[in-house]
Write a protein that holds these residues in place. Structure first.
Motif, PDB file in Angstrom:
ATOM      1  N   GLU A 123       0.835  -1.210   0.000  1.00 48.27           N
ATOM      2  CA  GLU A 123       0.000   0.000   0.000  1.00 48.27           C
ATOM      3  C   GLU A 123       0.869   1.259   0.000  1.00 48.27           C
ATOM      4  O   GLU A 123       0.598   2.207  -0.740  1.00 48.27           O
ATOM      5  CB  GLU A 123      -0.932   0.003   1.208  1.00 48.27           C
ATOM      6  N   LYS A 124       1.899   1.262   0.832  1.00 49.59           N
ATOM      7  CA  LYS A 124       2.766   2.449   0.927  1.00 49.59           C
ATOM      8  C   LYS A 124       3.447   2.761  -0.403  1.00 49.59           C
ATOM      9  O   LYS A 124       3.555   3.919  -0.805  1.00 49.59           O
ATOM     10  CB  LYS A 124       3.838   2.216   2.000  1.00 49.59           C
TER      11      LYS A 124
ATOM     12  N   PHE B 234       4.632  -2.220  -7.020  1.00 52.66           N
ATOM     13  CA  PHE B 234       4.907  -1.279  -5.926  1.00 52.66           C
ATOM     14  C   PHE B 234       6.409  -1.057  -5.804  1.00 52.66           C
ATOM     15  O   PHE B 234       7.221  -1.826  -6.319  1.00 52.66           O
ATOM     16  CB  PHE B 234       4.360  -1.803  -4.609  1.00 52.66           C
ATOM     17  N   ASN B 235       6.778   0.028  -5.136  1.00 53.64           N
ATOM     18  CA  ASN B 235       8.161   0.352  -4.916  1.00 53.64           C
ATOM     19  C   ASN B 235       8.303   1.024  -3.568  1.00 53.64           C
ATOM     20  O   ASN B 235       7.688   2.045  -3.311  1.00 53.64           O
ATOM     21  CB  ASN B 235       8.671   1.303  -6.026  1.00 53.64           C
ATOM     22  N   VAL B 236       9.056   0.406  -2.653  1.00 51.70           N
ATOM     23  CA  VAL B 236       9.211   0.962  -1.309  1.00 51.70           C
ATOM     24  C   VAL B 236      10.606   1.598  -1.202  1.00 51.70           C
ATOM     25  O   VAL B 236      11.605   0.936  -1.458  1.00 51.70           O
ATOM     26  CB  VAL B 236       9.025  -0.127  -0.234  1.00 51.70           C
TER      27      VAL B 236
END
Length: 363
Positions: free
Chosen positions: A313-314, A361-363
């Motif tokens: 989600e982040k 996604f990419n954190v």
């Protein structure tokens, strides 16, 4: 997601729990057989998983689940601590929804704590105890907020007005779920964790002859709850429990046909509880695992991704989405892509029930 089974003693709560869950609760013909709440995790029946398993042939399949809590029988005076009442009420407060079992059958061999069978009276006994406890909660909150409201604080004034609305309803012998709230009131009411605000599913426990079409007791319950935001399901709980004990699918179907049903009532009940809590399912599908994920109706793609892991989600970038019907029609992700039926959706996408999703996604 957690649903608590409540009702008077000896109405079939523990038998229903045994029917729903592989964990076996003690059930017997006397009150307070259940002291500590029994907890079981129940799979949400979903035929779409069966179809996805046929197509993908994964190593494992993981269905969505609901946690079911068998809470001991409430009695008159529970709100004042009668019959271990305070402990039982605390167990209910921890649940997201209530499954309220009502006895809707005659049987002289099974004792009733109120001596006669009357499901509407039984419902009112439980409602009254829950309403009293909620009234106690509301009064305590009012004492605190009244002081702040005198200063003209807008938030305190809103809370005071909401609490007075709740107090009037509860004092009239009505449950909080019968009220309608605006968005700001809803946020406040959710904070209060009121027992009678919880979504409720009434289970009318009937004899075999009434399993398909109900009976006069069931009709009286329907009339009594018509103004509530609640659902009703009719189950012959003792027979359903016997069916659940059978390992052979064909034997189960024969048993069901004998009482005029096409599927176990437990499956209908779990789906009803899932719907009652405004839950829905999306899927991930790969050779290692086909899995159903539970989200709230109206959740966005990042919120859905967060159910898998908060990092999803982040760092959400986008979601690759295939509708269930397209996946079944084309038979694989590759063929869906070839047909131009895979969609790329962003942060504002509202997930639809049955979507198959991959997240970037990419954190």
């Amino acid at each position: 997601m957690k649903a608590g089974i409540v009702g008077l003693p000896n109405v079939g709560k523990s038998t229903l729990f045994n029917c729903l869950s592989s964990a076996k609760a003690q059930s017997a013909n006397f009150p307070f057989c259940t002291i500590e709440p029994n907890i079981g995790v129940v799979n949400v029946p979903d035929n779409r998983l069966v179809k996805l398993e046929e197509i993908v042939q994964p190593v494992r399949v993981q269905p969505a689940t609901v946690e079911i809590v068998d809470i001991a029988g409430l009695v008159k005076g529970a709100s004042k601590g009668e019959g271990l009442g305070n402990k039982f009420l605390a167990n209910i407060r921890e649940c997201d929804a209530i499954i309220h079992v009502l006895r809707c059958f005659d049987n002289d061999n099974i004792v009733h704590v109120e001596t006669t069978v009357d499901p509407v009276r039984d419902k009112e006994i439980i409602d009254f105890e829950l309403q009293l406890k909620d009234l106690e909660t509301v009064d305590k909150r009012l004492e605190k907020v009244n002081r702040a409201a005198r200063t003209g604080n807008k938030e305190a004034l809103l809370e005071q007005a909401t609490l007075k609305k709740l107090k009037t309803t509860l004092e009239a012998g009505e449950s909080v779920r019968s009220l309608e709230f605006n968005e700001k009131e809803t946020v406040l009411v959710n904070e209060f964790q009121l027992l009678t605000a919880k979504p409720t599913l009434y289970v009318c426990n009937v004899d075999d002859a009434s399993a398909k079409n109900g009976n006069a007791y069931v009709e009286s319950v329907r009339e009594a709850v018509k103004n509530e935001d609640a659902e009703i399901i009719v189950l012959a709980v003792a027979t359903e429990s016997d069916i659940a004990e059978l390992d052979d699918y064909e034997e189960q179907q024969i048993f069901l046909e004998d009482i005029g049903l096409t599927e176990p009532g437990a499956a209908r009940l779990i789906r009803s509880a899932y719907t009652l809590l405004k839950q829905q399912t999306y899927f991930t599908a790969g050779v290692k695992e086909v899995r159903a994920w539970t989200i709230n109706v109206g959740d966005t793609a990042p919120q859905a991704a967060g159910v898998i892991h908060t990092d999803f989600e982040k760092g959400f970038i986008r979601a690759e989405v295939i509708s269930y019907s397209d996946y079944v029609e084309y038979g694989s992700e590759a063929k869906v892509k070839e047909a131009g039926k895979m969609r790329v959706e962003g942060k504002d996408y509202i997930v639809q029930d049955g979507d198959l999703m991959n997240f970037r996604f990419n954190v």
